[in-house]
Scaffold this active site. Structure first.
Site, PDB file in Angstrom:
ATOM      1  N   TYR A 142       0.860  -1.185   0.000  1.00  0.00           N
ATOM      2  CA  TYR A 142       0.000   0.000   0.000  1.00  0.00           C
ATOM      3  C   TYR A 142       0.888   1.224   0.000  1.00  0.00           C
ATOM      4  O   TYR A 142       1.831   1.314   0.795  1.00  0.00           O
ATOM      5  CB  TYR A 142      -0.888  -0.006   1.250  1.00  0.00           C
ATOM      6  CG  TYR A 142      -1.784   1.208   1.376  1.00  0.00           C
ATOM      7  CD1 TYR A 142      -2.818   1.444   0.466  1.00  0.00           C
ATOM      8  CD2 TYR A 142      -1.603   2.129   2.411  1.00  0.00           C
ATOM      9  CE1 TYR A 142      -3.647   2.546   0.597  1.00  0.00           C
ATOM     10  CE2 TYR A 142      -2.430   3.232   2.555  1.00  0.00           C
ATOM     11  CZ  TYR A 142      -3.450   3.446   1.637  1.00  0.00           C
ATOM     12  OH  TYR A 142      -4.268   4.542   1.770  1.00  0.00           O
ATOM     13  N   ASP A 237       9.317   2.892  -0.095  1.00  0.00           N
ATOM     14  CA  ASP A 237       8.240   3.497   0.675  1.00  0.00           C
ATOM     15  C   ASP A 237       8.408   3.057   2.123  1.00  0.00           C
ATOM     16  O   ASP A 237       8.027   1.955   2.517  1.00  0.00           O
ATOM     17  CB  ASP A 237       6.876   3.065   0.122  1.00  0.00           C
ATOM     18  CG  ASP A 237       5.726   3.695   0.902  1.00  0.00           C
ATOM     19  OD1 ASP A 237       5.981   4.319   1.958  1.00  0.00           O
ATOM     20  OD2 ASP A 237       4.569   3.557   0.462  1.00  0.00           O
ATOM     21  N   LYS A 270       4.180   8.654   9.133  1.00  0.00           N
ATOM     22  CA  LYS A 270       3.965   8.023  10.433  1.00  0.00           C
ATOM     23  C   LYS A 270       4.977   8.483  11.499  1.00  0.00           C
ATOM     24  O   LYS A 270       4.781   9.563  12.043  1.00  0.00           O
ATOM     25  CB  LYS A 270       3.878   6.510  10.254  1.00  0.00           C
ATOM     26  CG  LYS A 270       2.670   6.171   9.341  1.00  0.00           C
ATOM     27  CD  LYS A 270       2.316   4.714   9.236  1.00  0.00           C
ATOM     28  CE  LYS A 270       0.977   4.574   8.529  1.00  0.00           C
ATOM     29  NZ  LYS A 270       1.010   4.067   7.178  1.00  0.00           N
TER      30      LYS A 270
HETATM   31  C1  PLP Z   1       0.369   4.542   5.867  1.00  0.00           C
HETATM   32  C2  PLP Z   1       1.092   4.318   4.599  1.00  0.00           C
HETATM   33  C3  PLP Z   1       0.978   5.184   3.489  1.00  0.00           C
HETATM   34  C4  PLP Z   1      -0.025   6.284   3.447  1.00  0.00           C
HETATM   35  O1  PLP Z   1       0.182   7.252   4.411  1.00  0.00           O
HETATM   36  P1  PLP Z   1      -1.053   8.205   4.842  1.00  0.00           P
HETATM   37  O2  PLP Z   1      -0.419   9.178   5.787  1.00  0.00           O
HETATM   38  O3  PLP Z   1      -2.071   7.311   5.453  1.00  0.00           O
HETATM   39  O4  PLP Z   1      -1.551   8.856   3.597  1.00  0.00           O
HETATM   40  C5  PLP Z   1       1.805   4.980   2.407  1.00  0.00           C
HETATM   41  N1  PLP Z   1       2.688   3.974   2.387  1.00  0.00           N
HETATM   42  C6  PLP Z   1       2.826   3.120   3.414  1.00  0.00           C
HETATM   43  C7  PLP Z   1       3.843   2.034   3.346  1.00  0.00           C
HETATM   44  C8  PLP Z   1       2.022   3.252   4.541  1.00  0.00           C
HETATM   45  O5  PLP Z   1       2.125   2.372   5.550  1.00  0.00           O
END
Ligand code: PLP
Length: 431
Positions: A142, A237, A270
């Protein structure tokens, strides 16, 4: 007194599904979401006054636990100095310097307000820097909800043009190429066919959006080689893994196993916001100079680098940079996963566990899954019973079997052994 059920009913009247992010609705496990009124340290309290030991940590950011004194001080001070200026501040520079100090692949950083924004901008940057359109993502990873990233593969083989969400036209995802995670043959084939057209490959190095699945070291090593050979940029990511699995983030773990390893672009969120809306993407100066106002790739944000959010993130990063922080955190996460594994074994419940730093995975399966279909094949009905059994005993695990769990530095060994005691009782019922 408000009840969770009462609040959920009111919420559903005015908010779609009663929630502002789908997984909060408990759809995967059933039941009524808990409406949280406050949190402190390792605990959260719901509207009915019940306490939970929190293993979600706001889905990752709360690595210091809730209401950490140094973070609260920094935020309260920042609030008094002003909520938003729309002009540069020294704190943005400090936050960029702090991230760069710990992540050697990054020379420059741009701050944004969410992980979605950061990954979307990183893809645009990679496309702008290479002049190419196509990119690869992996099934089960994701990367936020930008249109071009809302695609997953069908079954096993590489797939084009299948948006996973309504509202995403096929034209918008025609350049998104989805491959199975950890599948070297599919990766080789995709590069053989499209290598010269690929702007980038984006990957969660430890995929936390399909519970907890590591990209195998040989897979990442080959991915790095193929990207370099074909002129495609490798995007890590690390929105979830960044400053969560190690101070140097997941890339530092791969650099230990693969000499000289670095991604080209890294995305954070995060933990770097410490619980406030803040995310970032960074790369070498050469790549980042393609961004406006220096280059032709446009990217902007009214609240980007917000002074309160940067104060929160900076205070968080400074705390976790203390010597020994991550080894202590990992010890606690190990105690949790080991305790849960032993409890499950005793009850005859197959449970596979893995962790890194303050992030962990629990699978109701005999072995650790290596890709998305294997994760989704684990026992969903049993997971729902495990989740509710734990919740009834005051332990808040992820309300879906495809989400990772998180331990904070506020979780004591006593908290963890109480959690393992609760699990022992629940596994006995499941066994
Ligand atoms: C949480 C997450 C996102 C999206 O971040 P948001 O602040 O919810 O838009 C993108 N990539 C990864 C790997 C994530 O865990």
């Amino acid at each position: 007194m408000s009840t969770n059920a009462g609040l959920f009913e009111r919420a559903q009247a005015v908010i779609p599904g009663g929630v502002n992010s789908p997984v909060r609705a408990f759809k995967a496990v059933g039941g009524t979401p808990r409406f949280i009124t406050r949190a402190k340290g390792a605990y959260m309290w719901d509207a009915e006054g019940r306490r939970y030991t929190d293993y979600i940590g706001s889905w990752g950011p709360m690595i210091l636990g809730h209401g950490h004194a140094a973070v609260l001080d920094a935020v309260q001070k920042a609030v008094r100095d002003g909520l938003s200026f729309g002009a540069p501040t020294e704190r943005e520079v400090e936050l960029a310097e702090e991230v760069i100090r710990h992540v050697p692949s990054i020379e420059q950083l741009r701050l944004v307000s969410s992980g979605t924004e950061a990954t979307m901008s990183a893809i645009r940057l990679a496309r702008g820097a290479t002049g190419r359109s196509r990119f690869i993502k992996f099934e089960g990873c994701y990367h936020g909800h930008a249109d071009a990233l809302l695609v997953k593969a069908g079954s096993g083989l590489a797939t084009f043009n299948h948006p996973t969400s309504a509202g995403v036209p096929a034209e918008v995802v025609q350049h998104t190429h989805v491959l199975p995670y950890n599948d070297l043959a599919a990766l080789e084939q995709a590069f053989a066919e499209h290598g010269s057209e690929l702007a980038c490959v984006i990957i969660e190095p430890i995929a936390g959006n399909m519970n907890f699945v590591r990209a195998a070291v040989p897979f990442v090593a080959r991915l790095r080689e193929l990207c370099s050979r074909h002129g495609a940029l490798l995007i890590f990511d690390e929105v979830m893994t960044g400053f969560r699995v190690a101070l140097g983030s997941a890339q530092s773990l791969y650099a230990k196993a693969i000499p000289g390893f670095m991604p080209d672009i890294s995305v954070f969120g995060k933990v770097i916001g410490g619980g406030m809306p803040l995310a970032a993407f960074g790369a070498s100066r050469a790549i980042m100079s393609h961004l406006a106002p220096l280059g032709g790739v446009y990217q902007a944000g009214t609240l980007s680098g917000n002074p309160v959010a940067t104060a929160c993130g900076l205070a968080t990063l400074r705390e976790i940079a203390r010597p020994g922080f991550f080894s202590e955190l990992a010890k606690h996460t190990a105690a949790l996963t080991h305790g849960l594994h032993t409890a499950a074994q005793t009850a005859g419940v197959p449970l596979a566990v893995d962790f890194e730093g303050g992030m962990f995975g629990l699978f109701l399966a005999p072995e650790l899954p290596q890709n998305y279909p294997a994760v989704m094949a684990t026992d969903a009905a049993r997971y729902a019973r495990l989740f509710h059994g734990m919740l009834n005993r005051g332990v808040y695990l992820a309300p879906a079997l495809y989400e990772a769990g998180f331990v904070s530095s506020a979780h004591t060994l006593d908290d963890i052994s109480a959690t393992v005691d609760a699990a022992r009782a629940v596994f006995a019922e499941l066994g």
